[in-house]
Design a protein around this motif. Structure first.
Motif, mmCIF file in Angstrom:
data_model
loop_
_atom_site.group_PDB
_atom_site.id
_atom_site.type_symbol
_atom_site.label_atom_id
_atom_site.label_comp_id
_atom_site.label_asym_id
_atom_site.label_seq_id
_atom_site.Cartn_x
_atom_site.Cartn_y
_atom_site.Cartn_z
ATOM 1 N N LEU A 1 0.837 -1.207 0.000
ATOM 2 C CA LEU A 1 0.000 0.000 0.000
ATOM 3 C C LEU A 1 0.870 1.254 0.000
ATOM 4 C CD1 LEU A 1 -2.853 -0.810 2.564
ATOM 5 C CD2 LEU A 1 -2.955 -0.884 0.069
ATOM 6 N N GLU A 2 2.005 1.178 0.688
ATOM 7 C CA GLU A 2 2.873 2.356 0.803
ATOM 8 C C GLU A 2 3.417 2.809 -0.549
ATOM 9 O OE1 GLU A 2 3.003 -0.414 2.426
ATOM 10 O OE2 GLU A 2 3.476 -0.160 4.557
ATOM 11 N N ASP A 3 3.398 1.918 -1.539
ATOM 12 C CA ASP A 3 3.976 2.246 -2.848
ATOM 13 C C ASP A 3 2.946 2.624 -3.900
ATOM 14 O OD1 ASP A 3 6.557 1.746 -1.928
ATOM 15 O OD2 ASP A 3 6.446 -0.387 -2.426
ATOM 16 N N VAL B 1 -7.912 -3.304 3.791
ATOM 17 C CA VAL B 1 -7.201 -2.059 3.465
ATOM 18 C C VAL B 1 -8.056 -0.809 3.582
ATOM 19 C CG1 VAL B 1 -5.703 -3.348 1.893
ATOM 20 C CG2 VAL B 1 -7.715 -2.161 0.980
ATOM 21 N N ALA B 2 -9.362 -0.963 3.809
ATOM 22 C CA ALA B 2 -10.240 0.211 3.840
ATOM 23 C C ALA B 2 -9.776 1.231 4.870
ATOM 24 C CB ALA B 2 -11.683 -0.215 4.101
ATOM 25 N N GLY B 3 -9.423 0.761 6.061
ATOM 26 C CA GLY B 3 -8.994 1.675 7.103
ATOM 27 C C GLY B 3 -7.699 2.387 6.761
ATOM 28 N N ALA B 4 -6.731 1.642 6.273
ATOM 29 C CA ALA B 4 -5.430 2.226 5.942
ATOM 30 C C ALA B 4 -5.535 3.244 4.814
ATOM 31 C CB ALA B 4 -4.454 1.118 5.562
ATOM 32 N N LEU B 5 -6.466 3.020 3.883
ATOM 33 C CA LEU B 5 -6.627 3.944 2.769
ATOM 34 C C LEU B 5 -7.584 5.094 3.078
ATOM 35 C CD1 LEU B 5 -6.866 1.443 -0.236
ATOM 36 C CD2 LEU B 5 -4.971 2.998 0.286
ATOM 37 N N GLY B 6 -8.265 5.016 4.227
ATOM 38 C CA GLY B 6 -9.250 6.042 4.552
ATOM 39 C C GLY B 6 -10.466 5.976 3.647
#
Length: 388
Positions: free
Chosen positions: A108-110, A139-144
């Motif tokens: 996700l960081e990339d 990933v919903a939380g990490a991506l907002g």
């Protein structure tokens, strides 16, 4: 700049129990030949490099060989992870591989860290963004994202990409390409794809990709164009009989400082043809129209009213690589459409129950002689119970 859009290699996958590793080696041969003949600068792999999260040693070795051959042919390679891949394992050694021209996008960081390629001597660049497969619940939380759905997480990821693009465009000409492993609206599915609908509605709107010069999509196994700039390359090999009539290959595309140029299909010959045949056994065994299928992988549906004895053995005498055999007897389709439970529920006595089981197992109704044997056997059982 010339790019080759591929996806869904599924290295290590079997086809109805038959290993495909040799066929995949032949695909790599065709791929390297295409890269050399068309002077490809960049090969894109939009997810599902492997068929499983823990690929076998020989499967990993095949991918290693492929990367060596592609970079040796003068191409750089950009790889994003799909729903079949282990993103962590596929991404191992990414920083080191990048020095050798292999760019992995599995984190996700990339998402907003593009691979940059020069397009001319005036500073124009192509920014290639690789989105790994985005499982909404994870990933919903990490991506907002607004909700744990495919549409929401894809939109949130692409907003990060657009933000990075906006900053780069302030400094000069930047063309954009995004790789995503997803099910976009309008795509045609095949039986060999894993459903992505868990976690929300599976299909994402096509307009999420309309602002990019090109969207290289993966996941669907049929080569298809959803818009001039949005395409699925499809898998390089068929992985189900539903793909029997699909052309297999990749998209060859040119991108310059002026934008997307010509896009053309490259097709590779299959290792073995697929045949989907339907008919009665005796006809299939002699019909000359099926001569071509004698060396193909076969999916055969028999329509005989009575299920033939030793059907598979007899079929394989002509079609030795028959992999799937189904029975769909001609006749009373309404009765055939009923489930076994539904037919038994309407039985009026023990004879009807036994005849219903006979029908279920043999795919035909009991004839008069068989019905007599069943009736006699039941009467004998009743007589024995009375005597006790």
């Amino acid at each position: 700049m010339r790019l080759l859009h591929t996806s869904d290699w599924h290295l290590g996958r079997s086809f109805h129990g038959v290993g495909t590793l040799q066929a995949q080696r032949i695909f790599i041969d065709h791929l390297e030949k295409s890269v050399r003949e068309h002077e490809v600068d960049v090969v894109l792999i939009a997810g599902d490099v492997y068929d499983r999260a823990l690929p076998g040693v020989d499967v990993v070795g095949l991918f290693d060989d492929a990367l060596d051959r592609l970079t040796g042919a003068g191409a750089q390679v950009v790889v994003s992870s799909g729903n079949h891949d282990s993103a962590t394992r596929l991404g191992f050694g990414g920083r080191i591989l990048e020095r050798g021209g292999v760019h992995l996008r599995t984190r996700l960081e990339d998402i907003a860290r593009p691979v940059l390629f020069p397009l001319d001597d005036d500073g124009a660049e192509l920014a290639v963004y690789g989105l790994p497969y985005l499982e909404p619940r994870l990933v919903a939380g990490a991506l907002g994202a607004e909700a744990p759905t495919h549409t929401s997480v894809t939109r949130a990821a692409l907003e990060r990409v657009q933000s990075d693009l906006a900053h780069r465009r302030m400094a000069g000409t930047v063309r954009s390409l995004v790789m995503a492993h997803t099910f976009a609206s309008g795509g045609i599915t095949s039986a060999s794809e894993r459903d992505l609908s868990v976690g929300g509605v599976g299909a994402v709107p096509l307009d999420l990709f309309e602002s990019f010069d090109y969207a290289a999509l993966g996941h669907l196994h049929g080569q298809q164009q959803l818009a001039p700039n949005v395409r699925y390359s499809g898998s390089p090999l068929p992985y189900s009989f539903s793909e029997a009539n699909q052309a297999k290959g990749a998209w060859l595309l040119d991108i310059s400082a002026d934008g997307l140029g010509e896009v053309s299909a490259i097709n590779w010959p299959g290792h073995r043809e697929l045949a989907v045949l339907t008919g009665e056994l005796e006809d299939l065994l002699v019909d000359p129209r099926h001569d071509w299928a004698e060396h193909a992988y076969c999916h055969i549906t028999l329509t005989d009213a009575d299920r033939p004895a030793q059907a598979m053995e007899r079929l394989r005498s002509r079609f030795p690589t028959t992999l799937v055999l189904n029975f769909e007897p001609a006749g009373d389709r309404q009765r055939a459409a009923q489930t076994y439970s539904q037919r038994i529920a309407t039985a009026t006595d023990d004879v009807e129950v036994c005849c219903g089981f006979f029908d279920h197992v043999r795919s035909r109704a009991a004839n008069e002689g068989e019905r007599t044997v069943i009736t006699t056997a039941l009467e004998a059982v009743r007589s024995a119970q009375v005597e006790r």
